[in-house]
Design a protein around this motif. Structure first.
Motif, PDB file in Angstrom:
ATOM      1  N   GLY A  80      -7.204 -45.209 -99.152  1.00 39.09           N
ATOM      2  CA  GLY A  80      -7.846 -43.925 -99.454  1.00 39.09           C
ATOM      3  C   GLY A  80      -7.609 -42.910 -98.359  1.00 39.09           C
ATOM      4  N   ARG A  81      -7.712 -43.354 -97.103  1.00 37.29           N
ATOM      5  CA  ARG A  81      -7.466 -42.459 -95.967  1.00 37.29           C
ATOM      6  C   ARG A  81      -6.002 -42.045 -95.906  1.00 37.29           C
ATOM      7  NH1 ARG A  81      -6.314 -43.768 -90.668  1.00 37.29           N
ATOM      8  NH2 ARG A  81      -6.757 -45.977 -91.068  1.00 37.29           N
ATOM      9  N   TYR A  82      -5.107 -42.994 -96.141  1.00 35.99           N
ATOM     10  CA  TYR A  82      -3.679 -42.668 -96.149  1.00 35.99           C
ATOM     11  C   TYR A  82      -3.348 -41.664 -97.247  1.00 35.99           C
ATOM     12  CZ  TYR A  82      -3.013 -46.771 -93.119  1.00 35.99           C
ATOM     13  OH  TYR A  82      -3.063 -47.678 -92.091  1.00 35.99           O
ATOM     14  N   GLN A  83      -3.964 -41.854 -98.398  1.00 35.61           N
ATOM     15  CA  GLN A  83      -3.696 -40.952 -99.521  1.00 35.61           C
ATOM     16  C   GLN A  83      -4.106 -39.524 -99.175  1.00 35.61           C
ATOM     17  OE1 GLN A  83      -5.732 -41.975-103.213  1.00 35.61           O
ATOM     18  NE2 GLN A  83      -3.845 -41.626-104.354  1.00 35.61           N
ATOM     19  N   ASP A  84      -5.252 -39.378 -98.500  1.00 31.21           N
ATOM     20  CA  ASP A  84      -5.683 -38.042 -98.079  1.00 31.21           C
ATOM     21  C   ASP A  84      -4.699 -37.428 -97.085  1.00 31.21           C
ATOM     22  OD1 ASP A  84      -7.921 -38.155 -99.654  1.00 31.21           O
ATOM     23  OD2 ASP A  84      -9.276 -38.790 -98.056  1.00 31.21           O
ATOM     24  N   LEU A  85      -4.197 -38.239 -96.157  1.00 33.36           N
ATOM     25  CA  LEU A  85      -3.230 -37.735 -95.185  1.00 33.36           C
ATOM     26  C   LEU A  85      -1.966 -37.235 -95.878  1.00 33.36           C
ATOM     27  CD1 LEU A  85      -3.524 -40.439 -92.363  1.00 33.36           C
ATOM     28  CD2 LEU A  85      -4.393 -38.099 -92.307  1.00 33.36           C
ATOM     29  N   VAL A  86      -1.522 -37.965 -96.891  1.00 30.19           N
ATOM     30  CA  VAL A  86      -0.321 -37.565 -97.643  1.00 30.19           C
ATOM     31  C   VAL A  86      -0.592 -36.291 -98.426  1.00 30.19           C
ATOM     32  CG1 VAL A  86       1.216 -38.218 -99.524  1.00 30.19           C
ATOM     33  CG2 VAL A  86       0.623 -39.894 -97.778  1.00 30.19           C
ATOM     34  N   ILE A  87      -1.730 -36.226 -99.092  1.00 25.52           N
ATOM     35  CA  ILE A  87      -2.059 -35.054 -99.901  1.00 25.52           C
ATOM     36  C   ILE A  87      -2.106 -33.793 -99.040  1.00 25.52           C
ATOM     37  CG2 ILE A  87      -3.923 -33.946-101.212  1.00 25.52           C
ATOM     38  CD1 ILE A  87      -4.561 -36.753-102.368  1.00 25.52           C
ATOM     39  N   PHE A  88      -2.688 -33.916 -97.847  1.00 31.78           N
ATOM     40  CA  PHE A  88      -2.836 -32.743 -96.980  1.00 31.78           C
ATOM     41  C   PHE A  88      -1.722 -32.623 -95.937  1.00 31.78           C
ATOM     42  CE2 PHE A  88      -7.156 -33.537 -98.595  1.00 31.78           C
ATOM     43  CZ  PHE A  88      -7.407 -32.301 -99.170  1.00 31.78           C
ATOM     44  N   ARG A  89      -0.631 -33.362 -96.152  1.00 32.88           N
ATOM     45  CA  ARG A  89       0.597 -33.215 -95.378  1.00 32.88           C
ATOM     46  C   ARG A  89       0.390 -33.506 -93.890  1.00 32.88           C
ATOM     47  NH1 ARG A  89       4.262 -29.432 -97.878  1.00 32.88           N
ATOM     48  NH2 ARG A  89       4.627 -28.424 -95.893  1.00 32.88           N
ATOM     49  N   ASN A  90      -0.436 -34.501 -93.593  1.00 34.09           N
ATOM     50  CA  ASN A  90      -0.705 -34.873 -92.203  1.00 34.09           C
ATOM     51  C   ASN A  90      -0.148 -36.255 -91.880  1.00 34.09           C
ATOM     52  OD1 ASN A  90      -2.164 -32.488 -91.628  1.00 34.09           O
ATOM     53  ND2 ASN A  90      -3.990 -33.339 -92.581  1.00 34.09           N
ATOM     54  N   VAL A  91       1.040 -36.545 -92.368  1.00 30.65           N
ATOM     55  CA  VAL A  91       1.594 -37.890 -92.231  1.00 30.65           C
ATOM     56  C   VAL A  91       1.928 -38.239 -90.780  1.00 30.65           C
ATOM     57  CG1 VAL A  91       2.482 -37.977 -94.575  1.00 30.65           C
ATOM     58  CG2 VAL A  91       3.917 -37.022 -92.777  1.00 30.65           C
ATOM     59  N   GLU A  92       2.106 -37.230 -89.924  1.00 29.36           N
ATOM     60  CA  GLU A  92       2.462 -37.508 -88.527  1.00 29.36           C
ATOM     61  C   GLU A  92       1.291 -38.085 -87.733  1.00 29.36           C
ATOM     62  OE1 GLU A  92       2.751 -34.470 -89.856  1.00 29.36           O
ATOM     63  OE2 GLU A  92       4.889 -33.991 -89.974  1.00 29.36           O
ATOM     64  N   THR A  93       0.074 -37.913 -88.234  1.00 26.67           N
ATOM     65  CA  THR A  93      -1.101 -38.319 -87.449  1.00 26.67           C
ATOM     66  C   THR A  93      -1.340 -39.824 -87.472  1.00 26.67           C
ATOM     67  OG1 THR A  93      -2.589 -38.000 -89.338  1.00 26.67           O
ATOM     68  CG2 THR A  93      -2.215 -36.102 -87.897  1.00 26.67           C
ATOM     69  N   GLU A  94      -0.676 -40.556 -88.350  1.00 27.10           N
ATOM     70  CA  GLU A  94      -0.896 -41.994 -88.482  1.00 27.10           C
ATOM     71  C   GLU A  94       0.448 -42.707 -88.421  1.00 27.10           C
ATOM     72  OE1 GLU A  94      -2.965 -45.107 -88.334  1.00 27.10           O
ATOM     73  OE2 GLU A  94      -4.209 -43.472 -89.067  1.00 27.10           O
ATOM     74  N   PRO A  95       0.924 -43.085 -87.241  1.00 27.30           N
ATOM     75  CA  PRO A  95       2.279 -43.647 -87.094  1.00 27.30           C
ATOM     76  C   PRO A  95       2.506 -44.955 -87.845  1.00 27.30           C
ATOM     77  CG  PRO A  95       1.031 -43.842 -85.040  1.00 27.30           C
ATOM     78  CD  PRO A  95       0.234 -42.957 -85.936  1.00 27.30           C
ATOM     79  N   ASN A  96       1.455 -45.726 -88.103  1.00 26.02           N
ATOM     80  CA  ASN A  96       1.622 -47.014 -88.789  1.00 26.02           C
ATOM     81  C   ASN A  96       1.374 -46.938 -90.290  1.00 26.02           C
ATOM     82  OD1 ASN A  96       2.232 -48.504 -86.411  1.00 26.02           O
ATOM     83  ND2 ASN A  96       0.056 -48.546 -85.889  1.00 26.02           N
ATOM     84  N   MET A  97       1.177 -45.736 -90.796  1.00 26.63           N
ATOM     85  CA  MET A  97       0.790 -45.582 -92.194  1.00 26.63           C
ATOM     86  C   MET A  97       1.833 -46.143 -93.158  1.00 26.63           C
ATOM     87  SD  MET A  97      -0.230 -42.105 -94.262  1.00 26.63           S
ATOM     88  CE  MET A  97       1.414 -41.422 -94.119  1.00 26.63           C
TER      89      MET A  97
END
Length: 622
Positions: free
Chosen positions: A560-577
């Motif tokens: 769920g947290r990863y999905q939010d990061l993808v939706i809001f284009r913040n993929v750089e904030t979680e290197p292991n995602m």
């Protein structure tokens, strides 16, 4: 071209020639089809004509004033700044070479680039304006803007620029001086927009036949699937399978003033062709490369073709022909190459080089790609041949592709074997493009947009499934192929040509595939008629063992947290995602049969995250 096509059809009907066309056209070679169209145009008195739009000070002023009006509105609505940038770029493209209008357009666009916090690009536009005929009494405005840019870039010579601007201000009137000071106060904005630079991935172990592909992939051939890709070993989700540089790229005509015609990158401070009005480049290097590869030939004809509404695919067919002719050096050398491919015995390695390697940047690889001529209707083939003939006419009479500009004499042109060879090539290219063209995309805001189209022969080997296990991604000038599902040794690698099963019903998918690619799909989702997204079952529908349910829930706990990061284009904030989501796919694929909603949404999140690590258009916040 629609009007010309309909006029030619009407004349064929009036002359009772349609039955002859239907009976013979499919039996012709591509060269003969182009010759046939040339003869028809001569017979019916249709001479290809078009307008060539020239650089013009009045047009440049028009677009600059449009940009000015929009720029003023941008203080109210930030979205207007994008439109101002485009209008100023159009003004630059339309301005005569080394003119005052060109200088003014560069100067005005620098204001937008400053608001975008594109300081390096702003400085380059300012320097271009100052090196041209920019009005002396306005130079201090640009110099002050440049000084602020250099300060924000932490360049050591910004004080020198300030002194130069101060000296220029002394020569200005009180009103002009006041305007410059007011501009400088608004321009002292600190901070800079920085986008993350993503590099091309590396292939861990390269394929012995295809050096830019992984040894996990093998090229196979059979009568059912034709040439296709299979797993040479077990492949995990996320594995990079190929990094292919296309043989040719063609920019979407809607992006001609915002992107580079050579590399297709965003051209924030794009520079124009010195001659035509429809091409911009991101750098002098790209400008020179394009001129040497294709634009010296395209330049005098592109305006004529766009005025006729020649589409992007036909323009790509022309570019393929130009690049190939220039590489070959002569029509005799090119004919020999074509004969080698035509006479090649092994269908699996057709298009390979003599050393047994497959090279996407070699024309053999392009020429060997499949066409569907036998399944293409006469009407569609006739229209393709008409477009190819018109392009050929303008190449012959407006460019020096054939050594010199030829006279606009249809009977003489049709007797030129070098010319009909190129015409036949372009017609073949259109048929290749129809089923092998790949979209070259970028991410903008929350959607995927098409930068242009690409011919990448190796990626074209993948067959279709409505449940793909591979996806391609655009990075810089390359297409990167990677796995999105586990693929066992011996299984085929499938991409998708249209929509995936969960976004479109079976009937609609089948209809689209039949219309565009001429085949009925027999993939598992079609054979079993899997439901679309709204009807997909959860993994709990398939898995009843409590321990398995617990295991799956555990691996999905962060999704769920990863999905939010993808939706809001913040993929750089979680290197292991991505690594963790690949693990989710592996566990789900092992424990749960498809279709499964969780597996679908995780895979789509991976695809979106990977897209955000590729080519992007990030509109700066002002």
């Amino acid at each position: 071209m629609d009007l010309i096509f309909h006029t030619l059809n009407r004349k064929l009907f009036e002359a009772n020639r349609h039955k002859e066309l239907n009976a013979k056209f499919k039996t012709f070679t591509d060269e003969e089809r182009v010759t046939f169209i040339f003869n028809l145009l001569e017979e019916f008195g249709i001479q290809p004509e078009s307008t060539n739009i020239q650089k013009d000070a009045e047009a440049s002023n028009f677009f600059r004033e449009m940009g000015n009006r929009t720029y003023i509105m941008s203080s109210i609505s930030g979205s207007q700044l994008d439109l101002a940038w485009k209008a100023y770029s159009k003004s630059i493209a339309r301005a005569p070479l080394r003119s005052k209008e060109l200088a003014l357009a560069y100067g005005n666009r620098s204001a937008v680039l400053f608001r975008f916090k594109k300081y390096k690009e702003c400085v380059r536009d300012i320097e271009r304006a100052l090196n041209l005929d920019y009005p002396s009494h306005m130079k201090s405005i640009l110099l002050l803007r440049k000084q602020v840019c250099l300060r924000n870039l932490q360049e050591p010579d910004y004080e020198e620029t300030f002194e130069e601007a101060h000296g220029s201000m002394k020569k200005m009137s009180l009103t002009e001086c006041s305007d410059s000071v007011r501009m400088n106060r608004s321009d002292t904005v600190q901070g800079r927009v920085k986008g993350k630079e993503y590099h091309l991935p590396k292939i861990a172990a390269c394929n012995s036949e295809v050096p830019f592909a992984s040894d996990a992939v093998a090229v196979k051939y059979n009568d059912i699937f034709g040439r296709h890709l299979v797993a040479a070993r077990d492949i995990k989700p996320g594995e990079t399978l190929a990094v292919e540089k296309p043989y040719a790229l063609m920019l979407n005509t809607e992006k001609m003033y915002t992107h580079c015609a050579q590399c297709l990158n965003v051209a924030w401070d794009g520079i124009p062709c010195d001659h035509c009005v429809y091409v911009m480049f991101c750098s002098e290097e790209c400008k020179e490369e394009a001129w040497n590869e294709f634009h010296d030939v395209e330049c005098p004809v592109i305006s004529c073709l766009l005025q006729l509404d020649i589409d992007m695919f036909s323009l790509l067919s022309m570019r393929l022909a130009i690049i190939t002719m220039k590489k070959a050096g002569s029509s005799e050398a090119l004919r020999k190459e074509l004969q080698i491919v035509d006479n090649w015995k092994d269908p699996r390695t057709r298009g390979y080089q003599n050393d047994g390697k497959f090279n996407s940047e070699d024309y053999r690889a392009v020429y060997s790609l499949m066409t569907m001529t036998d399944k293409t209707s006469v009407s569609v083939l006739f229209r393709m041949a008409l477009d190819a003939t018109y392009i050929l006419f303008f190449l012959a009479t407006r460019s020096k592709l054939f050594g010199k500009k030829l006279k606009a004499n249809l009977p003489a042109l049709v007797k030129n074997s070098e010319l009909t060879l190129v015409g036949g090539m372009m017609l073949r290219h259109q048929q290749i493009i129809q089923i092998n063209m790949l979209r070259f995309c970028e991410q903008r805001d929350f959607e995927t947009t098409v930068r242009g189209v690409a011919i990448a022969p190796f990626l074209s080997f993948s067959n279709h499934s409505c449940n793909p296990n591979i996806v391609d991604q655009s990075i810089k000038e390359h297409l990167v192929l990677y796995a999105i599902q586990p693929i066992r040794k011996g299984e085929q690698l499938f991409s998708t040509y249209t929509a995936c099963f969960f976004t479109m019903g079976k009937d609609a998918r089948q209809k689209r595939l039949k219309y565009r690619y001429y085949f009925d799909c027999h993939c598992r989702p079609c054979e079993e008629n899997w439901p679309t997204y709204i009807g997909l079952p959860s993994f709990t529908h398939w898995v009843t063992c409590p321990q398995e349910v617990k295991k799956i829930k555990k691996v999905l706990r962060d999704f769920g947290r990863y999905q939010d990061l993808v939706i809001f284009r913040n993929v750089e904030t979680e290197p292991n995602m991505l690594k963790n989501m690949y693990k989710m796919v592996e566990v789900l694929s092992t424990s749960v049969p498809m279709p499964c909603i969780e597996l679908v949404v995780v895979i789509q999140a991976i695809v979106r995250a990977k897209e955000l690590q590729g080519n992007r258009f990030d509109m700066p916040k002002t």
